[in-house]
Design an enzyme around this catalytic site. Sequence first.
Site, PDB file in Angstrom:
ATOM      1  N   ASP A  42     -39.011  40.142   1.310  1.00  8.91           N
ATOM      2  CA  ASP A  42     -37.686  39.849   1.028  1.00  8.91           C
ATOM      3  C   ASP A  42     -37.878  40.654  -0.546  1.00  8.91           C
ATOM      4  OD1 ASP A  42     -37.084  37.928   2.138  1.00  8.91           O
ATOM      5  OD2 ASP A  42     -38.663  36.217   1.673  1.00  8.91           O
ATOM      6  N   TYR A  43     -36.924  40.545  -0.916  1.00 16.83           N
ATOM      7  CA  TYR A  43     -36.301  41.551  -2.090  1.00 16.83           C
ATOM      8  C   TYR A  43     -37.583  41.213  -3.362  1.00 16.83           C
ATOM      9  CZ  TYR A  43     -33.213  43.724  -5.684  1.00 16.83           C
ATOM     10  OH  TYR A  43     -33.307  44.518  -7.475  1.00 16.83           O
TER      11      TYR A  43
END
Length: 180
Positions: A42-43
Amino acid sequence: MLIAFNKPFNVLCQFTDRSQPPRATLAGFGLPKDVYAAGRLDYDSEGLLLLTDDGGLAHRLTDPRHKQDKTYWVQVEGMPAPEKLQALRDGVLLNDGPTLPARVQWLETAPALWPRDPPVRFRRTVPDAWLAVTIREGRNRQVRRMTAAVGLPTLRLVRASMGPHALDGLQPGQWRWVGE
């Protein structure tokens, strides 16, 4: 080819971003041409990301049927009572179904990590703890959802290893060859 990359916080696991304003991507780290991420991170998560130019290898690394362990160091808000740790070990019910059992260990001392920019918020009145969580699935934001389900919201998430591959001293933004 197979590359181990330490993905920094707030970097996308792709080489382009069409959002406005654009976010940081893998394109800014001097990675070889024609590689792509084997799986996602994830970012707002950090740590080990494997990249390859081999679709079959990417599939073997990420498909849950191949049972590749993924270990995360997770800073959680709150103190992990034994029953919360056991619930994670047994598997928790998420909105998309129950998770497989996980290996979970409370880390008495925080792992030796680089500082995060921006830093994790610190609250004097709310304790936090570090866990090592190993899963074999790869659902969207799975570890964050698992810890939240037992009342331990995730503050920081760092993937330490994936199968036999580990960070092994890579600093954020650094990468190395790990195989052909």
